[in-house]
Enzyme design. Structure first.
Site, PDB file in Angstrom:
ATOM      1  CG  PHE A  81      -1.862  -0.984   1.499  1.00  0.00           C
ATOM      2  CD1 PHE A  81      -3.059  -0.966   0.803  1.00  0.00           C
ATOM      3  CD2 PHE A  81      -1.644  -2.007   2.426  1.00  0.00           C
ATOM      4  CE1 PHE A  81      -4.024  -1.937   1.030  1.00  0.00           C
ATOM      5  CE2 PHE A  81      -2.606  -2.979   2.652  1.00  0.00           C
ATOM      6  CZ  PHE A  81      -3.794  -2.947   1.953  1.00  0.00           C
ATOM      7  CB  SER A 125      -5.364   4.139  -8.756  1.00  0.00           C
ATOM      8  OG  SER A 125      -6.318   5.129  -9.012  1.00  0.00           O
ATOM      9  CE1 TYR A 149      -1.430   7.729  -6.170  1.00  0.00           C
ATOM     10  CE2 TYR A 149      -3.290   8.123  -7.646  1.00  0.00           C
ATOM     11  CZ  TYR A 149      -2.707   7.406  -6.615  1.00  0.00           C
ATOM     12  OH  TYR A 149      -3.402   6.371  -6.030  1.00  0.00           O
ATOM     13  CE  LYS A 153      -0.922   4.040  -6.527  1.00  0.00           C
ATOM     14  NZ  LYS A 153      -0.301   3.267  -5.448  1.00  0.00           N
ATOM     15  CE1 TYR A 177      -6.792  -1.586  -3.874  1.00  0.00           C
ATOM     16  CE2 TYR A 177      -6.074   0.533  -3.001  1.00  0.00           C
ATOM     17  CZ  TYR A 177      -5.960  -0.850  -3.053  1.00  0.00           C
ATOM     18  OH  TYR A 177      -5.033  -1.469  -2.264  1.00  0.00           O
ATOM     19  CG  ASN A 199      -9.950  12.341  -2.339  1.00  0.00           C
ATOM     20  OD1 ASN A 199      -8.987  12.033  -1.650  1.00  0.00           O
ATOM     21  ND2 ASN A 199      -9.889  12.434  -3.650  1.00  0.00           N
TER      22      ASN A 199
HETATM   23  P1  NAD Z   1      -2.741   6.436   3.003  1.00  0.00           P
HETATM   24  O1  NAD Z   1      -1.901   7.634   2.729  1.00  0.00           O
HETATM   25  O2  NAD Z   1      -3.720   6.519   4.104  1.00  0.00           O
HETATM   26  O3  NAD Z   1      -1.811   5.150   3.230  1.00  0.00           O
HETATM   27  C1  NAD Z   1      -0.545   5.024   2.640  1.00  0.00           C
HETATM   28  C2  NAD Z   1       0.436   4.711   3.755  1.00  0.00           C
HETATM   29  O4  NAD Z   1       1.739   4.549   3.220  1.00  0.00           O
HETATM   30  C3  NAD Z   1       0.519   5.846   4.786  1.00  0.00           C
HETATM   31  O5  NAD Z   1       0.308   5.289   6.075  1.00  0.00           O
HETATM   32  C4  NAD Z   1       1.951   6.387   4.646  1.00  0.00           C
HETATM   33  O6  NAD Z   1       2.468   6.827   5.880  1.00  0.00           O
HETATM   34  C5  NAD Z   1       2.672   5.162   4.100  1.00  0.00           C
HETATM   35  N1  NAD Z   1       3.876   5.435   3.315  1.00  0.00           N
HETATM   36  C6  NAD Z   1       4.030   6.298   2.269  1.00  0.00           C
HETATM   37  N2  NAD Z   1       5.282   6.182   1.779  1.00  0.00           N
HETATM   38  C7  NAD Z   1       5.933   5.237   2.517  1.00  0.00           C
HETATM   39  C8  NAD Z   1       7.229   4.680   2.485  1.00  0.00           C
HETATM   40  N3  NAD Z   1       8.142   5.075   1.609  1.00  0.00           N
HETATM   41  N4  NAD Z   1       7.543   3.737   3.393  1.00  0.00           N
HETATM   42  C9  NAD Z   1       6.637   3.317   4.322  1.00  0.00           C
HETATM   43  N5  NAD Z   1       5.390   3.809   4.389  1.00  0.00           N
HETATM   44  C10 NAD Z   1       5.044   4.760   3.483  1.00  0.00           C
HETATM   45  O7  NAD Z   1      -3.459   6.042   1.632  1.00  0.00           O
HETATM   46  P2  NAD Z   1      -4.592   4.978   1.351  1.00  0.00           P
HETATM   47  O8  NAD Z   1      -5.799   5.717   0.942  1.00  0.00           O
HETATM   48  O9  NAD Z   1      -4.673   4.006   2.436  1.00  0.00           O
HETATM   49  O10 NAD Z   1      -3.993   4.303   0.042  1.00  0.00           O
HETATM   50  C11 NAD Z   1      -3.217   3.135   0.089  1.00  0.00           C
HETATM   51  C12 NAD Z   1      -2.708   2.834  -1.317  1.00  0.00           C
HETATM   52  O11 NAD Z   1      -3.805   2.722  -2.197  1.00  0.00           O
HETATM   53  C13 NAD Z   1      -1.822   3.925  -1.904  1.00  0.00           C
HETATM   54  O12 NAD Z   1      -0.787   3.316  -2.652  1.00  0.00           O
HETATM   55  C14 NAD Z   1      -2.753   4.697  -2.798  1.00  0.00           C
HETATM   56  O13 NAD Z   1      -2.067   5.335  -3.854  1.00  0.00           O
HETATM   57  C15 NAD Z   1      -3.646   3.580  -3.315  1.00  0.00           C
HETATM   58  N6  NAD Z   1      -4.957   4.065  -3.745  1.00  0.00           N
HETATM   59  C16 NAD Z   1      -5.729   4.782  -2.862  1.00  0.00           C
HETATM   60  C17 NAD Z   1      -6.966   5.264  -3.278  1.00  0.00           C
HETATM   61  C18 NAD Z   1      -7.832   6.066  -2.340  1.00  0.00           C
HETATM   62  O14 NAD Z   1      -8.807   6.670  -2.797  1.00  0.00           O
HETATM   63  N7  NAD Z   1      -7.587   6.119  -1.048  1.00  0.00           N
HETATM   64  C19 NAD Z   1      -7.425   5.001  -4.579  1.00  0.00           C
HETATM   65  C20 NAD Z   1      -6.624   4.257  -5.432  1.00  0.00           C
HETATM   66  C21 NAD Z   1      -5.389   3.788  -4.998  1.00  0.00           C
HETATM   67  C1  UD1 Z   2      -9.358  11.266  -7.100  1.00  0.00           C
HETATM   68  C2  UD1 Z   2      -8.129  11.149  -7.940  1.00  0.00           C
HETATM   69  C3  UD1 Z   2      -7.830   9.696  -8.172  1.00  0.00           C
HETATM   70  C4  UD1 Z   2      -7.686   8.973  -6.841  1.00  0.00           C
HETATM   71  C5  UD1 Z   2      -8.962   9.201  -6.039  1.00  0.00           C
HETATM   72  C6  UD1 Z   2      -8.920   8.609  -4.673  1.00  0.00           C
HETATM   73  C7  UD1 Z   2      -8.185  13.188  -9.298  1.00  0.00           C
HETATM   74  C8  UD1 Z   2      -8.319  13.759 -10.676  1.00  0.00           C
HETATM   75  N1  UD1 Z   2      -8.333  11.864  -9.196  1.00  0.00           N
HETATM   76  O1  UD1 Z   2     -10.433  10.658  -7.795  1.00  0.00           O
HETATM   77  O2  UD1 Z   2      -6.626   9.557  -8.890  1.00  0.00           O
HETATM   78  O3  UD1 Z   2      -7.454   7.597  -7.049  1.00  0.00           O
HETATM   79  O4  UD1 Z   2      -9.176  10.608  -5.882  1.00  0.00           O
HETATM   80  O5  UD1 Z   2      -7.944   9.239  -3.877  1.00  0.00           O
HETATM   81  O6  UD1 Z   2      -7.920  13.905  -8.337  1.00  0.00           O
HETATM   82  N2  UD1 Z   2     -15.787  16.706  -6.061  1.00  0.00           N
HETATM   83  C9  UD1 Z   2     -16.491  17.872  -5.794  1.00  0.00           C
HETATM   84  N3  UD1 Z   2     -16.100  18.653  -4.746  1.00  0.00           N
HETATM   85  C10 UD1 Z   2     -15.038  18.317  -3.929  1.00  0.00           C
HETATM   86  C11 UD1 Z   2     -14.325  17.126  -4.209  1.00  0.00           C
HETATM   87  C12 UD1 Z   2     -14.710  16.351  -5.282  1.00  0.00           C
HETATM   88  O7  UD1 Z   2     -17.433  18.181  -6.495  1.00  0.00           O
HETATM   89  O8  UD1 Z   2     -14.723  19.058  -3.000  1.00  0.00           O
HETATM   90  C13 UD1 Z   2     -16.225  15.833  -7.161  1.00  0.00           C
HETATM   91  C14 UD1 Z   2     -15.177  15.577  -8.237  1.00  0.00           C
HETATM   92  O9  UD1 Z   2     -15.261  16.556  -9.227  1.00  0.00           O
HETATM   93  C15 UD1 Z   2     -15.571  14.180  -8.711  1.00  0.00           C
HETATM   94  C16 UD1 Z   2     -16.135  13.502  -7.460  1.00  0.00           C
HETATM   95  O10 UD1 Z   2     -16.501  14.578  -6.592  1.00  0.00           O
HETATM   96  O11 UD1 Z   2     -16.586  14.246  -9.668  1.00  0.00           O
HETATM   97  C17 UD1 Z   2     -15.146  12.600  -6.751  1.00  0.00           C
HETATM   98  O12 UD1 Z   2     -13.952  13.324  -6.505  1.00  0.00           O
HETATM   99  P1  UD1 Z   2     -12.767  12.736  -5.582  1.00  0.00           P
HETATM  100  O13 UD1 Z   2     -13.325  12.227  -4.319  1.00  0.00           O
HETATM  101  O14 UD1 Z   2     -11.702  13.781  -5.509  1.00  0.00           O
HETATM  102  O15 UD1 Z   2     -12.263  11.473  -6.389  1.00  0.00           O
HETATM  103  P2  UD1 Z   2     -11.778  11.367  -7.929  1.00  0.00           P
HETATM  104  O16 UD1 Z   2     -11.570  12.697  -8.526  1.00  0.00           O
HETATM  105  O17 UD1 Z   2     -12.696  10.446  -8.622  1.00  0.00           O
END
Ligand code: NAD
Ligand code: UD1
Length: 342
Positions: A81, A125, A149, A153, A177, A199
């Site tokens: 992660f 992602s 970013y 990925k 995801y 987000n």
């Molecule tokens: P998060 O930031 O809560 O978790 C990531 C963790 O990695 C954090 O605890 C951070 O401290 C740790 N970390 C970062 N760099 C590190 C390193 N070099 N060594 C050790 N630890 C490190 O994020 P999350 O939402 O839990 O996401 C987890 C993974 O899923 C990430 O790779 C993220 O890009 C991917 N992802 C997340 C989403 C989302 O919407 N949350 C969507 C698609 C993909």
């Molecule tokens: C974003 C990232 C995506 C990442 C995901 C989860 C971008 C372009 N993409 O997705 O790479 O994997 O977060 O971390 O940033 N919105 C509003 N008002 C807000 C926030 C969001 O209207 O304050 C809208 C956005 O325009 C979108 C939807 O809500 O239509 C979801 O947005 P968000 O939660 O940021 O996720 P993504 O943009 O889909």
């Protein structure tokens, strides 16, 4: 199974830790706490009555990863992660994103190889589908990204695919995801963004709590049901369960599989806002702003492959996601730190 979770103290990692412990597995998390708190895994231990071990260390530092394998291994599998995840920030500091997100994978895989641990589940992602408009998004569609970013990925997927092709005993599951939201139903663990959330759901929660005044809806002129952007929101506990299934698959099958983790259903920003209002009885004031640069109109998964290969599907509804997200926010208005000065 004994599983190493890099980034295991984070949002998705901590929910996965809980899910794996409840399923009877052992976990060790390696996290540098760059974007998380040790409190998350303490609470996972409390909730499960089992040990969620945290080793504070950096995945890009070989000695740190080596130490975990030597002192806490052997591991049957790893879920990777760890990484930076903010799209906007990645545009401002791309070199740091490439350094952290790519070096962590290279260092990790080399240490795994040295210790004969060859089963890996990787956090990818839906962002790798780029500007594809062909929904539902299927794993075979062409990929491409719009920000650094996303490219990290995409490049990680390529690195891990090449590794699995080169070494026949390697097993990799690349999980794409969609939009993970919500929190564990206890309200003890959840998403704890620092600063103003980027987000949608964390922003809505902070409007509901009065921390932020109103939601800014980014555009209402998309070609969607009500003009606002459509996404595939998935409950983080369903997502966590997807990792359990992916690990079970990885230890049984060699090679590489790319699998979407989404519900297959899209909801617009306004549909999510109304679902939140209904689930929690709270009004969310909003204004409509211009579109956010880089956003696409519609993004939702084709989840068939996850169902067929991993025997997984999401079970929680949008109402569940809204209720659980608010329950976490209400109980932890300042996240894990418990004070305003985070
Ligand atoms: P998060 O930031 O809560 O978790 C990531 C963790 O990695 C954090 O605890 C951070 O401290 C740790 N970390 C970062 N760099 C590190 C390193 N070099 N060594 C050790 N630890 C490190 O994020 P999350 O939402 O839990 O996401 C987890 C993974 O899923 C990430 O790779 C993220 O890009 C991917 N992802 C997340 C989403 C989302 O919407 N949350 C969507 C698609 C993909
Ligand atoms: C974003 C990232 C995506 C990442 C995901 C989860 C971008 C372009 N993409 O997705 O790479 O994997 O977060 O971390 O940033 N919105 C509003 N008002 C807000 C926030 C969001 O209207 O304050 C809208 C956005 O325009 C979108 C939807 O809500 O239509 C979801 O947005 P968000 O939660 O940021 O996720 P993504 O943009 O889909």
């Amino acid at each position: 199974m004994r599983v190493l979770l890099t980034g295991g103290a984070g949002f998705i990692g901590s929910h996965t830790a809980l899910c794996l412990l409840e399923a009877g597995h052992e976990i060790v998390a390696l996290d540098n706490l760059n974007n998380s708190s040790p409190e998350a895994l303490k609470r996972v231990s409390e909730l499960t009555g089992k040990q969620a071990t945290l080793v504070v260390g950096d995945c890009t530092v070989e000695a740190d990863v080596e130490k975990v394998f030597t002192e806490y291994g052997p591991f049957d599998a790893v879920v990777h992660f760890a990484g930076h995840k903010a799209v906007g920030e990645s545009v401002s500091i791309p070199l740091e994103y490439y350094r952290n997100n790519l070096n962590s994978t290279l260092v990790l895989c080399n240490v795994m190889k040295k210790h004969g641990c060859l089963n890996l589940v990787f956090s990818s992602s839906a962002t790798v589908y780029g500007t594809n408009t062909q929904v539902p998004l299927h794993e075979d569609l062409p990929t491409g990204c719009t920000n650094p970013y996303g490219w990290t990925k995409w490049m990680n997927e390529q690195i891990l695919t090449d590794w699995s092709h080169a070494e026949k005993d390697v097993s990799v599951v690349l999980l794409r995801y969609f939009n993970p939201i919500g929190a564990h139903q206890s309200g003890r663990i959840g998403e704890d963004p620092s600063g103003i959330p980027n987000n949608l759901m964390p922003y809505v929660c902070q409007v509901a709590s009065g921390k932020l005044q109103k939601l800014h809806v980014f555009g209402n002129d998309y070609d969607t049901v009500d003009g606002t952007g459509v996404r595939d929101y998935i409950h983080v506990c369903d997502l966590a369960n997807g990792h359990l299934k992916a690990l079970e698959y990885a230890v049984e099958h060699k090679g590489v599989e790319v699998v979407n983790l989404g519900t297959g259903e899209g909801y617009s920003v306004m549909q999510l806002v109304h679902a939140f209002e209904e689930a929690n009885g709270i009004e969310i004031p909003y204004v409509v702003d211009p579109r956010r640069p880089g956003d696409i109109a519609i993004c939702y998964a084709d989840p068939k492959k996850a169902n067929e290969k991993l025997k997984w599907q999401a079970t929680r509804t949008l109402t569940d996601m809204c209720r659980d997200a608010w329950n976490w926010q209400k109980q932890n208005p300042f996240g894990y730190h418990g004070d305003e000065n985070k």
